[in-house]
Structure formats: structure tokens, C-alpha cells
Scaffold this motif. Structure first.
Motif, PDB file in Angstrom:
ATOM      1  N   ALA A   1       0.846  -1.199   0.000  1.00  0.00           N
ATOM      2  CA  ALA A   1       0.000   0.000   0.000  1.00  0.00           C
ATOM      3  C   ALA A   1       0.875   1.240   0.000  1.00  0.00           C
ATOM      4  O   ALA A   1       2.033   1.209   0.434  1.00  0.00           O
ATOM      5  CB  ALA A   1      -0.930  -0.006   1.213  1.00  0.00           C
ATOM      6  N   VAL A   2       0.292   2.330  -0.496  1.00  0.00           N
ATOM      7  CA  VAL A   2       0.933   3.642  -0.482  1.00  0.00           C
ATOM      8  C   VAL A   2      -0.031   4.621   0.163  1.00  0.00           C
ATOM      9  O   VAL A   2      -1.239   4.598  -0.106  1.00  0.00           O
ATOM     10  CB  VAL A   2       1.280   4.128  -1.906  1.00  0.00           C
ATOM     11  CG1 VAL A   2       1.846   5.542  -1.876  1.00  0.00           C
ATOM     12  CG2 VAL A   2       2.260   3.170  -2.576  1.00  0.00           C
ATOM     13  N   SER A   3       0.496   5.469   1.030  1.00  0.00           N
ATOM     14  CA  SER A   3      -0.351   6.498   1.646  1.00  0.00           C
ATOM     15  C   SER A   3       0.455   7.777   1.808  1.00  0.00           C
ATOM     16  O   SER A   3       1.686   7.783   1.693  1.00  0.00           O
ATOM     17  CB  SER A   3      -0.867   6.018   3.011  1.00  0.00           C
ATOM     18  OG  SER A   3       0.205   5.771   3.901  1.00  0.00           O
TER      19      SER A   3
ATOM     20  N   LYS B   1      -2.976   7.881  -2.853  1.00  0.00           N
ATOM     21  CA  LYS B   1      -2.789   6.694  -2.020  1.00  0.00           C
ATOM     22  C   LYS B   1      -3.409   5.509  -2.750  1.00  0.00           C
ATOM     23  O   LYS B   1      -4.142   5.674  -3.742  1.00  0.00           O
ATOM     24  CB  LYS B   1      -3.443   6.873  -0.649  1.00  0.00           C
ATOM     25  CG  LYS B   1      -4.962   6.895  -0.679  1.00  0.00           C
ATOM     26  CD  LYS B   1      -5.518   6.831   0.726  1.00  0.00           C
ATOM     27  CE  LYS B   1      -7.027   6.583   0.716  1.00  0.00           C
ATOM     28  NZ  LYS B   1      -7.547   6.318   2.064  1.00  0.00           N
ATOM     29  N   THR B   2      -3.115   4.309  -2.285  1.00  0.00           N
ATOM     30  CA  THR B   2      -3.793   3.134  -2.806  1.00  0.00           C
ATOM     31  C   THR B   2      -5.082   2.927  -2.024  1.00  0.00           C
ATOM     32  O   THR B   2      -5.237   3.429  -0.911  1.00  0.00           O
ATOM     33  CB  THR B   2      -2.902   1.882  -2.682  1.00  0.00           C
ATOM     34  OG1 THR B   2      -2.452   1.764  -1.327  1.00  0.00           O
ATOM     35  CG2 THR B   2      -1.712   1.955  -3.606  1.00  0.00           C
ATOM     36  N   ALA B   3      -5.993   2.204  -2.617  1.00  0.00           N
ATOM     37  CA  ALA B   3      -7.259   1.925  -1.935  1.00  0.00           C
ATOM     38  C   ALA B   3      -6.989   1.041  -0.724  1.00  0.00           C
ATOM     39  O   ALA B   3      -6.571  -0.103  -0.848  1.00  0.00           O
ATOM     40  CB  ALA B   3      -8.229   1.233  -2.895  1.00  0.00           C
ATOM     41  N   GLY B   4      -7.181   1.598   0.452  1.00  0.00           N
ATOM     42  CA  GLY B   4      -6.919   0.847   1.666  1.00  0.00           C
ATOM     43  C   GLY B   4      -8.176   0.201   2.208  1.00  0.00           C
ATOM     44  O   GLY B   4      -9.274   0.354   1.680  1.00  0.00           O
ATOM     45  N   TYR B   5      -7.987  -0.551   3.296  1.00  0.00           N
ATOM     46  CA  TYR B   5      -9.120  -1.164   3.970  1.00  0.00           C
ATOM     47  C   TYR B   5      -9.888  -0.060   4.691  1.00  0.00           C
ATOM     48  O   TYR B   5      -9.294   0.805   5.311  1.00  0.00           O
ATOM     49  CB  TYR B   5      -8.617  -2.205   4.975  1.00  0.00           C
ATOM     50  CG  TYR B   5      -9.702  -2.897   5.753  1.00  0.00           C
ATOM     51  CD1 TYR B   5     -10.391  -3.962   5.209  1.00  0.00           C
ATOM     52  CD2 TYR B   5     -10.033  -2.465   7.037  1.00  0.00           C
ATOM     53  CE1 TYR B   5     -11.390  -4.599   5.927  1.00  0.00           C
ATOM     54  CE2 TYR B   5     -11.025  -3.095   7.761  1.00  0.00           C
ATOM     55  CZ  TYR B   5     -11.702  -4.163   7.201  1.00  0.00           C
ATOM     56  OH  TYR B   5     -12.699  -4.786   7.909  1.00  0.00           O
ATOM     57  N   PRO B   6     -11.229   0.022   4.633  1.00  0.00           N
ATOM     58  CA  PRO B   6     -12.157  -0.935   4.017  1.00  0.00           C
ATOM     59  C   PRO B   6     -12.579  -0.582   2.582  1.00  0.00           C
ATOM     60  O   PRO B   6     -13.499  -1.210   2.063  1.00  0.00           O
ATOM     61  CB  PRO B   6     -13.356  -0.841   4.938  1.00  0.00           C
ATOM     62  CG  PRO B   6     -13.377   0.580   5.364  1.00  0.00           C
ATOM     63  CD  PRO B   6     -11.935   1.011   5.469  1.00  0.00           C
TER      64      PRO B   6
ATOM     65  N   ARG C   1     -11.136  -1.309  -0.027  1.00  0.00           N
ATOM     66  CA  ARG C   1     -10.886  -2.456  -0.896  1.00  0.00           C
ATOM     67  C   ARG C   1     -12.063  -3.430  -0.938  1.00  0.00           C
ATOM     68  O   ARG C   1     -12.083  -4.339  -1.776  1.00  0.00           O
ATOM     69  CB  ARG C   1      -9.625  -3.188  -0.427  1.00  0.00           C
ATOM     70  CG  ARG C   1      -8.339  -2.427  -0.686  1.00  0.00           C
ATOM     71  CD  ARG C   1      -7.167  -3.387  -0.727  1.00  0.00           C
ATOM     72  NE  ARG C   1      -7.138  -4.249   0.445  1.00  0.00           N
ATOM     73  CZ  ARG C   1      -6.485  -3.959   1.569  1.00  0.00           C
ATOM     74  NH1 ARG C   1      -5.816  -2.815   1.666  1.00  0.00           N
ATOM     75  NH2 ARG C   1      -6.493  -4.796   2.583  1.00  0.00           N
ATOM     76  N   GLN C   2     -13.002  -3.280  -0.032  1.00  0.00           N
ATOM     77  CA  GLN C   2     -14.199  -4.116  -0.106  1.00  0.00           C
ATOM     78  C   GLN C   2     -15.085  -3.715  -1.276  1.00  0.00           C
ATOM     79  O   GLN C   2     -15.951  -4.481  -1.692  1.00  0.00           O
ATOM     80  CB  GLN C   2     -14.972  -4.027   1.208  1.00  0.00           C
ATOM     81  CG  GLN C   2     -14.203  -4.580   2.404  1.00  0.00           C
ATOM     82  CD  GLN C   2     -14.932  -4.373   3.715  1.00  0.00           C
ATOM     83  OE1 GLN C   2     -15.684  -3.408   3.891  1.00  0.00           O
ATOM     84  NE2 GLN C   2     -14.737  -5.293   4.649  1.00  0.00           N
TER      85      GLN C   2
ATOM     86  N   SER D   1      -7.765  -4.096  -4.886  1.00  0.00           N
ATOM     87  CA  SER D   1      -6.754  -3.685  -3.907  1.00  0.00           C
ATOM     88  C   SER D   1      -5.678  -2.794  -4.513  1.00  0.00           C
ATOM     89  O   SER D   1      -5.071  -1.990  -3.808  1.00  0.00           O
ATOM     90  CB  SER D   1      -6.112  -4.921  -3.269  1.00  0.00           C
ATOM     91  OG  SER D   1      -5.494  -5.721  -4.262  1.00  0.00           O
ATOM     92  N   GLN D   2      -5.389  -2.924  -5.805  1.00  0.00           N
ATOM     93  CA  GLN D   2      -4.341  -2.130  -6.431  1.00  0.00           C
ATOM     94  C   GLN D   2      -4.861  -0.819  -7.015  1.00  0.00           C
ATOM     95  O   GLN D   2      -4.134  -0.138  -7.750  1.00  0.00           O
ATOM     96  CB  GLN D   2      -3.657  -2.958  -7.528  1.00  0.00           C
ATOM     97  CG  GLN D   2      -2.935  -4.187  -7.001  1.00  0.00           C
ATOM     98  CD  GLN D   2      -1.891  -3.841  -5.957  1.00  0.00           C
ATOM     99  OE1 GLN D   2      -1.092  -2.918  -6.146  1.00  0.00           O
ATOM    100  NE2 GLN D   2      -1.879  -4.572  -4.851  1.00  0.00           N
TER     101      GLN D   2
END
Length: 371
Positions: free
Chosen positions: A267-269, A291-296, A298-299, A303-304
């Protein structure tokens, strides 16, 4: 929290009154010494003068006693401080480190070498798999819950300094800057926790190298969210260099990157675009938050996926649409450019923190720039 008894107003007033009595007595004695007229007046009523002097001396004794006790305390502190500074006459093992003769130690407890909080070596000595010139330990103390008697002390954090780049678990760390080890519990082996990277660390699965001065943190148990979800993050890399870094197909400024145990990107933030970017039908200006799609999130999205958040006064534009994407709105895209959604920053999990200005000085870092 340690309770501290503050002096009462009455005791402070008594102390100032006693000091005033001492000053009056000194002035009187100086006048008697320097003035013949004052001596004549004293000789005319010697009994009264002696009584007044005794009263002033008795009143000043409280202040003199207080100052004497302060002097004794300062002297005892100085003695203890000197006693806690020890130079080893011969080599011995302390805290799991073979200390060479001549090592200079600072002890937390007088006479107990195992309670050292700092050790200095000249020349550098081997310790914890490195060659170090300084060890700094922060000790945890356990007390008996009933008697409050000290039971034991052991380090919970260890800081090391050495000379130049050294290998630590496959990373090249700049040991001229602080390297941190953590100790989970008494008797456990210290584990690497944090360092500042030297130049020469390759980016796994990418091009280029991590810039010198990048902060590296080892995440012992991964990242755990409040709902119990755990991310398998082993390493966190915080880039401080303002020069844009090529990473996962983008050129990012000051990214915080999460890596797995194989140092592959997870991940990137907290990054921003160092250069203007055209991705699919979207065009973003430099300075756009990324940023990358983080939790939650990614639901809902792969994810990328990337999350781009324009920052005022910058705007993102979309081909075929006249309405720009402004600050407060985020765009979710796949790495190949497909737009998956346009969300509010709150929905996308994008946080903006207020900047605190102290003494009219803006702490903002210099802007990133395109290589």
C-alpha cells in the motif's frame, strides 16, 4: 503520575520573612562596622540592641537552615551523579554486550552496572550484530504492588549509534543516525525496530533505490484496525526526500509505503504527485494527494486501485467533461486508467489535517519537485 507536595503560602511567607530578617541583620552589622554614629547609638542601649540582634538572628535561622538543606541535597545529587558515571577497568558482559575496557557507562542505580542507561565506546565495539560507538537504553522498572519495593529493571527500548552504513536484516542503515531496537519483555532478545536508510537500498519489484534519509520501521504484528482486521505489513518506509520517486508506475513525492515480508509493495499512503499525470481519461496536476485503496475501501474496489485527491487550488480534469474534480473529491482508478468511482474525501477515507503555525512560522515542508 508521581504526586508532588507544593509548599503552602504560609511556609513561603515565613521563608521570605526569615530572609528579610537576615538582610536586616546584615545591614545593621554593616552600619555598626562602618558608622561611628551607629556604634554610639548601640552603646547607649546595649541590652536592647543585643536582644534585637538575637531576635533577628533567630528569625533568620529558618532561612539559613533551608539554604543549608538545599546545599546538602545539591551536594548529594552531585555525589550520586558522579557515582553513576563509571569507566570499566576491564572487559565484562553487561546487558548482553561485551563491554571493552575503557567503556564509559552511565548507571540508573549507583553501584549496579547492569542498570546502565548509556554506554560510550572509543573505538566502536560489536553489539547486537553491529559496530556501535554509543548505546542508550530506556529501562522499565517493576515494583511490588503492596510495598512499592523495586523488583527489577530491564530495557524496553535500545538506541544505537555507529559509524556509517551497516547491514541490518538486509537493509543498509545509516548508523551515524539513531537506530532503534525494541524489547517485548524481560529476557527476550532485542529486535530491530527502526532506522534511517543509507543510500543503496534497492526498491523490490520496481526501479531505482530508496533515497538516503528515508525512515524505515519494522511493523512487528502488522497493522490492526479497530474491527480486528489485520494487514500483513512487515515494513513501513517513509520517504522524506522532496525529489519525486518512481514507484508503481507513478512519480510520487514523500510517500509512506507499506511492504510485506518479501518487501513487495502492499500500500501507499500520504503521497502526492511530483509531476503532472495523465491516467486514462483523467489529468491531475502536480501536488495531487495519492494513495492506494486501503481497507475498508478495498471491499468495494480492487486492492491495487489508486485514489487521487486534488488539493486546492489544483483541479483534476476529465476528458469530455467540462466540470473539473475539485478539492474535497477523490477519484478511484485502476493502474491502467479505468475510472471506478468519484467519491467524497470522507467516503474515500482521505484525511486532511490542520496545519499548526507556531510563532507565525509555517512548518510546511518544501514542495516536492519532478525529477
Amino acid at each position: 503520575m508521581i504526586p508532588v507536595a507544593l509548599p503552602s503560602i504560609e511556609s513561603l511567607l515565613l521563608l521570605f520573612a526569615s530572609m528579610g530578617a537576615g538582610v536586616c541583620l546584615l545591614i545593621w552589622l554593616l552600619r555598626l562596622l562602618l558608622s561611628r554614629r551607629a556604634r554610639s547609638r548601640f552603646a547607649a542601649r546595649p541590652v536592647l540592641g543585643v536582644v534585637l540582634m538575637l531576635v533577628l538572628a533567630l528569625a533568620a535561622s529558618f532561612y539559613l537552615s533551608f539554604q543549608y538543606q538545599v546545599w546538602q541535597i545539591d551536594r548529594e545529587f552531585a555525589r550520586r551523579d558522579a557515582a553513576r558515571r563509571v569507566t570499566l577497568a576491564q572487559a565484562q558482559t553487561l546487558g548482553g554486550v561485551l563491554m571493552p575496557a575503557g567503556a564509559r557507562l552511565t548507571l540508573a542505580k549507583e553501584g549496579e552496572l547492569e542498570t546502565f542507561t548509556e554506554a560510550l565506546f572509543d573505538p566502536p565495539a560489536p553489539a547486537f550484530g553491529l559496530r556501535v560507538s554509543r548505546i542508550e537504553r530506556y529501562l522499565h522498572t517493576d515494583y511490588d504492588s503492596k510495598t512499592y519495593e523495586e523488583l527489577r529493571r530491564y530495557p524496553h527500548t535500545i538506541h544505537l549509534w555507529g559509524e556509517g552504513p551497516q547491514q541490518v536484516e538486509g537493509w543498509l542503515c545509516d548508523t551515524s543516525q539513531k537506530l532503534r531496537l525494541r524489547v517485548e519483555d524481560e529476557g527476550t532478545r532485542p529486535e530491530f525496530a527502526e532506522c534511517v536508510l543509507a543510500g543503496g537500498n534497492a526498491i523490490e519489484g520496481g526501479v531505482g533505490r530508496w533515497p538516503a534519509g528515508t525512515e524505515l520501521l519494522r511493523m512487528g504484528g502488522g497493522v490492526v484496525y479497530t474491527d480486528g482486521h489485520r494487514e500483513p505489513v512487515n515494513w513501513m518506509v517513509r520517504v522524506r526526500d522532496p525529489l519525486g520517486l518512481p514507484l508503481a508506475g507513478l512519480t510520487l513525492g514523500r510517500p509512506t509505503v507499506q511492504l510485506d515480508e518479501n518487501r513487495q509493495l502492499l500500500a501507499v499512503s500520504d503521497a502526492e504527485l511530483a509531476c503532472p499525470l495523465t491516467l486514462g481519461e483523467m489529468r491531475y496536476p502536480a501536488g495531487t494527494q495519492v494513495k492506494t485503496a486501503g481497507y475498508p475501501l478495498r471491499q468495494r474496489f480492487p486492492s491495487q486501485s489508486w485514489v487521487f485527491s486534488p488539493v486546492a487550488p489544483g483541479q483534476a480534469t476529465r476528458a469530455g467533461q467540462s466540470q473539473p474534480v475539485n478539492d474535497g473529491t477523490s477519484v478511484v482508478q485502476t493502474p491502467d486508467g479505468a475510472v471506478l468511482g468519484v467519491l467524497s474525501n470522507e467516503e474515500a477515507g482521505v484525511l486532511r489535517f490542520a496545519r499548526i503555525i507556531v510563532n507565525e512560522t509555517d512548518p510546511q515542508e518544501p514542495p516536492v519537485h519532478c525529477p
